[in-house]
Structure formats: C-alpha cells, structure tokens
Scaffold this motif. Structure first.
Motif, PDB file in Angstrom:
ATOM      1  N   GLY A  62       0.788  -1.220   0.000  1.00  0.00           N
ATOM      2  CA  GLY A  62       0.000   0.000   0.000  1.00  0.00           C
ATOM      3  C   GLY A  62       0.821   1.271   0.000  1.00  0.00           C
ATOM      4  O   GLY A  62       0.313   2.332   0.357  1.00  0.00           O
ATOM      5  N   HIS A  63       2.090   1.194  -0.433  1.00  0.00           N
ATOM      6  CA  HIS A  63       2.936   2.396  -0.392  1.00  0.00           C
ATOM      7  C   HIS A  63       2.433   3.479  -1.347  1.00  0.00           C
ATOM      8  O   HIS A  63       2.609   4.667  -1.076  1.00  0.00           O
ATOM      9  CB  HIS A  63       4.383   2.039  -0.720  1.00  0.00           C
ATOM     10  N   GLY A  64       1.808   3.082  -2.451  1.00  0.00           N
ATOM     11  CA  GLY A  64       1.335   4.066  -3.422  1.00  0.00           C
ATOM     12  C   GLY A  64       0.300   5.012  -2.836  1.00  0.00           C
ATOM     13  O   GLY A  64       0.392   6.233  -2.993  1.00  0.00           O
ATOM     14  N   VAL A  65      -0.704   4.445  -2.145  1.00  0.00           N
ATOM     15  CA  VAL A  65      -1.728   5.303  -1.553  1.00  0.00           C
ATOM     16  C   VAL A  65      -1.163   6.097  -0.375  1.00  0.00           C
ATOM     17  O   VAL A  65      -1.577   7.233  -0.130  1.00  0.00           O
ATOM     18  CB  VAL A  65      -2.961   4.483  -1.130  1.00  0.00           C
ATOM     19  N   ARG A  66      -0.216   5.514   0.350  1.00  0.00           N
ATOM     20  CA  ARG A  66       0.393   6.250   1.468  1.00  0.00           C
ATOM     21  C   ARG A  66       1.123   7.488   0.965  1.00  0.00           C
ATOM     22  O   ARG A  66       1.019   8.564   1.563  1.00  0.00           O
ATOM     23  CB  ARG A  66       1.373   5.361   2.246  1.00  0.00           C
ATOM     24  N   TYR A  67       1.857   7.342  -0.152  1.00  0.00           N
ATOM     25  CA  TYR A  67       2.572   8.484  -0.704  1.00  0.00           C
ATOM     26  C   TYR A  67       1.592   9.566  -1.158  1.00  0.00           C
ATOM     27  O   TYR A  67       1.830  10.767  -0.950  1.00  0.00           O
ATOM     28  CB  TYR A  67       3.444   8.046  -1.879  1.00  0.00           C
TER      29      TYR A  67
END
Length: 455
Positions: free
Chosen positions: A41-46
């Motif tokens: 889920g790093h994409g949405v966190r960024y």
C-alpha cells in the motif's frame, strides 16, 4: 469565519468555512490501480502524504483520509469502498466522527474518477452543500462554477483517452511478443521451470502422463484427484482441480504452439501456427487428440481475462453471502490443510436450506445460514483489532436496505478469505467460531472509521 480563497485561475467566488485554527477542514482521497509487487500500500500512502502537504500549502487541514488500493477506476463493476464512503460522507456533510468537511484534496482528478458516472456522483455529493472546495497541487478550485465543472470534464476526457491509448499499447506489446514466440509473462506455466523455456522434470512427466491418460478415456477429475494424492500444487500454490488440469493439458504450449488472448496465433504468410521458444511436451497430433476429448462447448482455447466463458454463457452471480470467501480447514493425509473452496449446495433441512461444501476433499461442510451469520459477525466485530465498516453501513445492512451484491462488497473490503474448521458430528448448536478470518483486506490503510456496534 469565512474569507475569499485565491486560486491559480483567479478568486473563488464562494466562501469556505474555517475551523477555530483558521484552517479549512478537508478530507483526503488516494487511489492506486495496481499494487502487485510490494503489496504494502505504499502508493496510496505516498499520495496521502502529498495531499497533506497540498492542504497545508492552501490553508487547509486534513481531518480524514479515504483510500482504495489496487482498485481500477476505469473498469466497470470494480468496487471502490473508499470512494463510496467518501461520496456518502460528503452527502451527509460530516465524517463518521462528526467532523464537518468543507472540501476534498487529491493529487489528481483521475484518482477520483475515470468514468462519467463517478464524476457525476462525486460532484453531486461535493456540491450538495454550499461553500465547499476542491483542492489539488495546482490550487483551490470552485466546484460550483462553470469553469470548475468544465475543468473536471476535461480531466475526465483526458483520463479516458489515456486509458484507451495505454490499453492499445499493452495489447500490441503482448501481440508482438507472441508473434516472436516469446513465452507468456506472469506466473510460470505448470511443466516448465522459472525461465518458462526449460522443462520441469517432475511436472512435465505428470502433464505428459495426464494427456496420455485423458486420450485413453480417463476422467479429468480422476487425474486431478491423483495429483492431489501426490501432494502436487500449482505454480501459485493452489490444489489441482478438474478445471485447472483441463487448462494445463489443452494449452497450445504443450506442443510448442503460441496463443494470444485465447486464440491460436498463426503466421500471416503461411497460416501455420507460431512456434514458441520453449521445449514442447508432446507432438501437435497428441495435443489435438486430447483437445478432441472435450466437447466443443468447452472452448478449451478460451482462457485468460479477455476470453469468453468456457461454456459460452455468462457466469451466474453468487446467490449467497459467503460464496467465494470460504476455504476448507480439513486436514489432508499428509497433515497439511486442504484450503479448497467451499461451494454452496442445496441442503436437506429447513434450518439449513443450503450448505457450503469443499469441492476438493468433500470432508468439510457447514450450514449456509450459519456461515453467513458467522461472516457477518466477523465483518462487524469490534474485537478483531482492525477497522471495519461504519455505523451507517451497519444500520443499512441491519435494516434490509442493502442488497446481496453490496453486502458482498462490504465483506470484501474487510475480509479476504475465511477458514472453516470441520464441525463436530451430532453438535446440538451452531458454532460460529468454526469460521476464522484467514487474512485482512490489504487496502485498509488510510481509511478512518467510527467503530460500530456489531451483532
């Protein structure tokens, strides 16, 4: 307190209410279509971090966050629970915790919508109350003005054009690879090593024997059962079934032929099948012979996401809540867990008019109403240590306003799979603890809920 807000395009003509700190309370939304590599889920966190920076730069403060990880916005029928909650809360005018929202911040319009119906839903909810704003890295936009709406429509058109162009590029890329005989991308095919070219000694022998047995008249289910008894698993870790065995032994790759999008690829000049770069398992006449053992309705070449159904008919929609979520917890002969899918079948009593039974081992079965009730308890439980659906969702579920499809979307947003432990013969009462969540849904990061009172 209110004041005019400047924008890159001029001065916003309406007023947005600020909180006691002088900042405008907004909610943040993030979405990523794919999360296939790291799966963290790093994409949405960024995106959510960028939204916080954008809000600070524009005199706003993020009071709640919504996200959809691994969810496409351009494909019809894809559920986006985070977006649905955002739209619902915008229409209500506040978050689950009761905080008033005066706008939305997002890194780009195409994160919110790529389809006209989603654009209409979002703008109707956003402008359902006066004084709201739409914030992105370019500044603050007025969603009530004609220019604000035109900008949204232009963004929608650009996103649709980009999606069509990208789909065409991907399709052309796959066709060019296929025309050169390059192996399929994705998981390695059963029977070959990781390079997709060299034969896997044990698996290749199994496939060759299965083709020979099928030509000789052996049932595919019997072949699949033999593989299960040997402890064979697929390249993705699943247990063999009649369908997967059929797809393996009828795939054109077994005789060295290359297919693309479910169709045998032919050389335009000669009309002969394209030969792949990998080592074949059998001769073409053996492949044709095993394919001939299946009826024309099987459509054995039709495989993959772009192919029609194997019977030429549309797949029927699930008729029960837990269909697709349950996995068998029975123990196999080697001591491992079966984990086969439990499918709904007609029951024999009024209390259990339908039951879920393992399609692989047949040693695990559970009452349909019991499994559905246990799944509902898990979804709305306050003691699982993860955020669940909001109180509004629970109220709609309990009131009967929510249909089966929407209920299944709610379940999918919280639980991926559940293990069903075998029951005790002659048990007098239902045991809800037989249904245990296997893993939580990976796309929860960034959502904020108010813990509901579950059943």
């Amino acid at each position: 307190m209110s004041s005019e807000l400047s924008n890159t395009g001029g001065v916003v003509s309406h007023h947005a209410a600020r909180d006691s700190s002088g900042l405008i309370p907004v909610v943040s939304y993030a979405r990523r279509s794919e999360d296939s590599r790291q799966r963290d889920g790093h994409g949405v966190r960024y995106q959510l971090r960028i939204n916080e920076r954008t809000a600070h730069e524009q005199g706003c403060i993020v009071i709640a966050a919504y996200s959809d990880n691994g969810r496409s916005a351009s494909k019809a029928g894809v559920a986006r629970p985070g977006f649905d909650r955002l739209v619902a809360d915008l229409a209500l005018g506040h978050t689950d915790s009761g905080q008033r929202m005066e706008g939305v911040v997002c890194v780009a319009d195409d994160r919110l919508y790529r389809r006209p119906e989603d654009l209409a839903r979002f703008f109707a909810a956003l402008t359902s109350r006066p004084g709201r704003i739409h914030v992105d890295p370019r500044g603050i936009r007025d969603p009530y003005s004609q220019e604000g709406l035109l900008q949204a429509v232009r963004s929608l058109d650009a996103a649709a054009t980009e999606s069509r162009a990208r789909s065409r590029r991907v399709a052309d890329w796959h066709w060019a690879r296929a025309a050169e005989g390059v192996p399929h991308s994705g998981p390695r095919p059963f029977g070959w090593r990781a390079d997709r070219i060299t034969l896997h000694p044990e698996e290749a022998q199994l496939v060759v024997q299965a083709i020979s047995d099928r030509i000789a008249g052996k049932a595919v289910r019997a072949i699949a059962a033999d593989w299960c008894d040997l402890g064979i698993t697929g390249t993705r870790g699943g247990r063999p079934s009649a369908q997967t065995v059929t797809q393996i032994i009828t795939a054109p790759r077994v005789c060295g032929y290359r297919a693309n999008r479910g169709e045998l690829l032919l050389i335009p000049e000669t009309g002969q099948p394209v030969r792949g770069q990998w080592e074949p398992l059998v001769m073409p006449d053996q492949w044709r012979a095993v394919c001939a053992t299946f009826s024309p309705g099987s459509l054995y070449l039709h495989r993959g996401s772009g192919a029609p159904g194997r019977t030429g008919q549309k797949r029927t929609a699930p008729r029960h809540l837990a269909t697709g979520f349950l996995r068998c917890g029975a123990q196999r002969r080697d001591g491992s867990m079966c984990r086969g899918a439990l499918c709904a079948q007609k029951g024999r009593s009024k209390k259990s008019p339908y039951v879920y039974t393992c399609r692989n081992c047949g040693r695990c079965s559970i009452s349909g109403p019991l499994a559905d009730e246990a799944l509902e308890r898990l979804v709305f439980s306050e003691h699982r240590g993860v955020a669940g659906p909001s109180q509004l969702v629970w109220d709609r579920w309990r009131s009967g306003e929510m249909g089966l499809d929407e209920k299944r979307q709610v379940v999918a947003s919280v639980i991926t799979r559940c293990i069903v432990r075998p029951g005790t013969k002659g048990a007098a009462s239902w045991d809800h603890s037989r249904v245990e969540p296997l893993s939580e849904h990976p796309g929860q990061a960034g959502w904020e809920y108010a813990e509901p009172t579950g059943p």
